[in-house]
Design a protein around this motif. Structure first.
Motif, PDB file in Angstrom:
ATOM      1  N   ALA A  36     -19.943 -93.337  24.209  1.00  0.00           N
ATOM      2  CA  ALA A  36     -18.670 -92.927  23.363  1.00  0.00           C
ATOM      3  C   ALA A  36     -17.306 -93.345  23.888  1.00  0.00           C
ATOM      4  N   GLN A  37     -17.449 -93.340  25.372  1.00  0.00           N
ATOM      5  CA  GLN A  37     -16.231 -93.575  25.909  1.00  0.00           C
ATOM      6  C   GLN A  37     -15.628 -95.122  25.746  1.00  0.00           C
ATOM      7  N   ASN A  38     -16.461 -95.947  25.460  1.00  0.00           N
ATOM      8  CA  ASN A  38     -16.101 -97.357  24.716  1.00  0.00           C
ATOM      9  C   ASN A  38     -15.182 -97.207  23.497  1.00  0.00           C
ATOM     10  N   THR A  39     -15.492 -96.354  22.723  1.00  0.00           N
ATOM     11  CA  THR A  39     -14.698 -96.231  21.496  1.00  0.00           C
ATOM     12  C   THR A  39     -13.311 -95.410  21.748  1.00  0.00           C
ATOM     13  N   ILE A  40     -13.354 -94.538  22.536  1.00  0.00           N
ATOM     14  CA  ILE A  40     -11.927 -94.183  23.266  1.00  0.00           C
ATOM     15  C   ILE A  40     -10.999 -95.215  23.772  1.00  0.00           C
ATOM     16  N   ILE A  41     -11.545 -96.069  24.674  1.00  0.00           N
ATOM     17  CA  ILE A  41     -10.940 -97.233  25.146  1.00  0.00           C
ATOM     18  C   ILE A  41     -10.532 -97.943  23.998  1.00  0.00           C
ATOM     19  N   ALA A  42     -11.356 -98.272  23.032  1.00  0.00           N
ATOM     20  CA  ALA A  42     -11.272 -99.310  22.167  1.00  0.00           C
ATOM     21  C   ALA A  42      -9.891 -98.704  21.270  1.00  0.00           C
ATOM     22  N   MET A  43      -9.956 -97.453  20.899  1.00  0.00           N
ATOM     23  CA  MET A  43      -8.916 -96.876  20.101  1.00  0.00           C
ATOM     24  C   MET A  43      -7.545 -96.830  20.820  1.00  0.00           C
ATOM     25  N   LEU A  44      -7.488 -96.932  21.907  1.00  0.00           N
ATOM     26  CA  LEU A  44      -6.167 -96.785  22.670  1.00  0.00           C
ATOM     27  C   LEU A  44      -5.661 -98.372  22.824  1.00  0.00           C
ATOM     28  N   MET A 269     -17.469 -96.234  14.828  1.00  0.00           N
ATOM     29  CA  MET A 269     -17.744 -97.150  16.131  1.00  0.00           C
ATOM     30  C   MET A 269     -18.568 -96.254  16.978  1.00  0.00           C
ATOM     31  N   PHE A 270     -18.997 -94.995  16.779  1.00  0.00           N
ATOM     32  CA  PHE A 270     -19.800 -94.026  17.219  1.00  0.00           C
ATOM     33  C   PHE A 270     -20.119 -93.074  16.301  1.00  0.00           C
ATOM     34  N   TRP A 271     -21.354 -92.337  16.690  1.00  0.00           N
ATOM     35  CA  TRP A 271     -21.623 -91.133  15.807  1.00  0.00           C
ATOM     36  C   TRP A 271     -20.173 -90.027  15.791  1.00  0.00           C
ATOM     37  N   TRP A 272     -19.734 -89.846  14.662  1.00  0.00           N
ATOM     38  CA  TRP A 272     -18.770 -89.057  14.766  1.00  0.00           C
ATOM     39  C   TRP A 272     -18.947 -87.750  15.302  1.00  0.00           C
ATOM     40  N   CYS A 273     -20.265 -87.100  15.475  1.00  0.00           N
ATOM     41  CA  CYS A 273     -20.474 -85.723  15.972  1.00  0.00           C
ATOM     42  C   CYS A 273     -20.663 -85.950  17.425  1.00  0.00           C
ATOM     43  N   ARG A 274     -20.500 -86.847  17.946  1.00  0.00           N
ATOM     44  CA  ARG A 274     -20.634 -87.141  19.665  1.00  0.00           C
ATOM     45  C   ARG A 274     -19.358 -87.281  20.358  1.00  0.00           C
ATOM     46  N   THR A 315      -8.829-102.961   8.894  1.00  0.00           N
ATOM     47  CA  THR A 315      -8.872-102.678   7.549  1.00  0.00           C
ATOM     48  C   THR A 315     -10.424-103.118   6.950  1.00  0.00           C
ATOM     49  N   LEU A 316     -10.901-101.769   6.847  1.00  0.00           N
ATOM     50  CA  LEU A 316     -12.242-101.555   6.499  1.00  0.00           C
ATOM     51  C   LEU A 316     -12.508-101.939   4.923  1.00  0.00           C
ATOM     52  N   SER A 317     -13.564-102.729   4.892  1.00  0.00           N
ATOM     53  CA  SER A 317     -13.846-103.274   3.497  1.00  0.00           C
ATOM     54  C   SER A 317     -14.671-102.055   2.746  1.00  0.00           C
ATOM     55  N   ASP A 318     -14.756-102.073   1.560  1.00  0.00           N
ATOM     56  CA  ASP A 318     -15.554-100.816   0.869  1.00  0.00           C
ATOM     57  C   ASP A 318     -16.971-100.497   1.243  1.00  0.00           C
ATOM     58  N   LYS A 319     -17.523-101.624   1.845  1.00  0.00           N
ATOM     59  CA  LYS A 319     -19.072-101.371   2.230  1.00  0.00           C
ATOM     60  C   LYS A 319     -18.876-100.865   3.502  1.00  0.00           C
ATOM     61  N   GLN A 320     -17.918-101.061   4.288  1.00  0.00           N
ATOM     62  CA  GLN A 320     -17.891-100.545   5.657  1.00  0.00           C
ATOM     63  C   GLN A 320     -17.422 -99.301   5.382  1.00  0.00           C
ATOM     64  N   VAL A 321     -16.780 -98.837   4.738  1.00  0.00           N
ATOM     65  CA  VAL A 321     -16.499 -97.430   4.502  1.00  0.00           C
ATOM     66  C   VAL A 321     -17.832 -96.498   3.989  1.00  0.00           C
ATOM     67  N   ARG A 322     -18.419 -97.359   3.025  1.00  0.00           N
ATOM     68  CA  ARG A 322     -19.656 -96.493   2.649  1.00  0.00           C
ATOM     69  C   ARG A 322     -20.821 -96.431   3.678  1.00  0.00           C
ATOM     70  N   ASP A 323     -20.877 -97.452   4.555  1.00  0.00           N
ATOM     71  CA  ASP A 323     -21.876 -97.655   5.760  1.00  0.00           C
ATOM     72  C   ASP A 323     -21.382 -96.555   6.753  1.00  0.00           C
ATOM     73  N   ILE A 324     -20.068 -96.142   7.081  1.00  0.00           N
ATOM     74  CA  ILE A 324     -19.532 -95.244   7.847  1.00  0.00           C
ATOM     75  C   ILE A 324     -20.089 -93.931   7.262  1.00  0.00           C
ATOM     76  N   LEU A 325     -19.600 -93.577   6.137  1.00  0.00           N
ATOM     77  CA  LEU A 325     -19.954 -92.085   5.479  1.00  0.00           C
ATOM     78  C   LEU A 325     -21.547 -92.064   4.998  1.00  0.00           C
ATOM     79  N   SER A 326     -22.082 -93.021   4.906  1.00  0.00           N
ATOM     80  CA  SER A 326     -23.758 -92.920   4.277  1.00  0.00           C
ATOM     81  C   SER A 326     -24.443 -93.740   5.260  1.00  0.00           C
ATOM     82  N   PRO A 327     -24.461 -93.653   6.415  1.00  0.00           N
ATOM     83  CA  PRO A 327     -25.189 -94.651   7.499  1.00  0.00           C
ATOM     84  C   PRO A 327     -26.728 -94.743   7.360  1.00  0.00           C
ATOM     85  N   GLU A 328     -26.989 -95.887   7.374  1.00  0.00           N
ATOM     86  CA  GLU A 328     -28.631 -96.225   7.422  1.00  0.00           C
ATOM     87  C   GLU A 328     -29.285 -96.108   8.674  1.00  0.00           C
TER      88      GLU A 328
END
Length: 328
Positions: A36-44, A269-274, A315-328
């Motif tokens: 998960a630290q990879n995501t923090i580094i990326a966000m920064l 970019m990672f599981w939101w709960c982690r 800029t997320l596409s509609d599909k990317q937003v759906r995949d984030i909120l309803s992941p497979e």
């Protein structure tokens, strides 16, 4: 180099003490075996600077889409004893290494002599997560610090929004929630990061007291224990676990299953709960999921799109937003 067990934690726990002469910030070579630290580094703003990563981070679809070069970044090996190989870190010409405090580096002086600055950080609490964003920003430089400061303001805005909406909700009306992670019968209690975001979102974690006296506030539990708790809502970290819970005969007597209130946790970019900076969205999503009438004006599709644009520059596409909120 022979790996030897080292009990000493790396002595970089407070970033104000960071006084090393860093290279030009955009050129700094960063490594972390902490997924998960990879995501923090990326966000920064330093995702392209990652030269050593984790196997899990390399498999996250959105991370791969945003940073396709991650596919060629070497995985930092970690032993079953939570030790990393300093020779490998040095071979990657790492300048800044991020670790959780649960990991150790045998012979840390070897890294110091090679010019590798190491930052060992706390985890498994919401405040520790927020602190980690700030400390990571300080380590990376002024541009990253600015993003970290802006993130903290956004995080606190969401905290205050959720608290204000739920302040008059009586304890007895707060929904009982079971959260599965890793597999359907692994969960967490108090204290933990999961407990923190459930508390904030107005959830009563049915497993809050299940691990009292345990070294870690997590573990696998018998299905009978979950059935006896009879949660109103189940949040599964993975879709495969949600499917098992929804369709397995053994789970059918639980209220959450009967009322079709089994949800898959968002994953970007990672599981939101982690242990990710996306935690700023996790408790907002859960609060709206549990108490939609109190958050009618919150559109998680718009909120998700805005967050990734403002903090990751994508800029997320509609599909990317759906995949984030309803992941497979």
């Amino acid at each position: 180099m022979k790996l030897k067990r080292s009990s000493a934690l790396l002595a970089w726990l407070l970033l104000p003490a960071l006084a090393f002469a860093a290279p030009a910030h955009r050129d700094i070579r960063v490594a972390t075996p902490w997924p998960a630290q990879n995501t923090i580094i990326a966000m920064l703003g330093y995702g392209q600077n990652i030269v050593g990563t984790s196997a899990i981070a390399k498999r996250i679809p959105l991370f791969r889409q945003v940073y396709p070069a991650i596919d060629k970044v070497p995985v930092i090996s970690v032993t079953s004893g939570h030790e990393i190989n300093p020779e490998q870190v040095i071979a990657l010409r790492t300048q800044l290494l991020f670790l959780p405090q649960t990991m150790t580096v045998p012979e840390p002086e070897v890294l110091q002599q090679a010019g590798v600055k190491t930052l060992a950080l706390q985890a498994n609490a919401m405040q520790a997560l927020r602190d980690r964003v700030t400390l990571t920003g300080k380590a990376l430089g002024p541009d990253a610090e600015q993003v970290a400061d802006r993130y903290q303001r956004y995080f606190q805005h969401n905290v205050e929004l959720v608290q204000a909406r739920l302040k008059d909700l009586p304890v007895e009306q707060r929904l009982r929630v079971y959260h599965s992670m890793g597999n359907a019968l692994t969960t967490t209690g108090r204290p933990s990061l999961n407990q923190d975001w459930m508390d904030l979102a107005g959830a009563r974690n049915v497993a809050a007291d299940w691990f009292r006296g345990h070294k870690n506030s997590a573990g696998e539990v018998p299905l009978e224990k979950v059935a006896q708790a009879n949660p109103d809502v189940i949040v599964a970290m993975n879709k495969r676990d949600a499917d098992l819970i929804l369709h397995s005969a053994q789970w059918q007597g639980i209220a959450a299953v009967q009322h079709h209130r089994v949800y898959v946790n968002p994953k970007g970019m990672f599981w939101w709960c982690r242990e990710t900076s996306e935690e700023a969205l996790q408790f907002l999503w859960l609060a709206k999921t549990l108490y939609p009438q109190r958050f009618q004006d919150i559109d998680m599709t718009q909120e998700t799109r805005r967050f990734y644009h403002d903090f990751f520059g994508i800029t997320l596409s509609d599909k990317q937003v759906r995949d984030i909120l309803s992941p497979e």
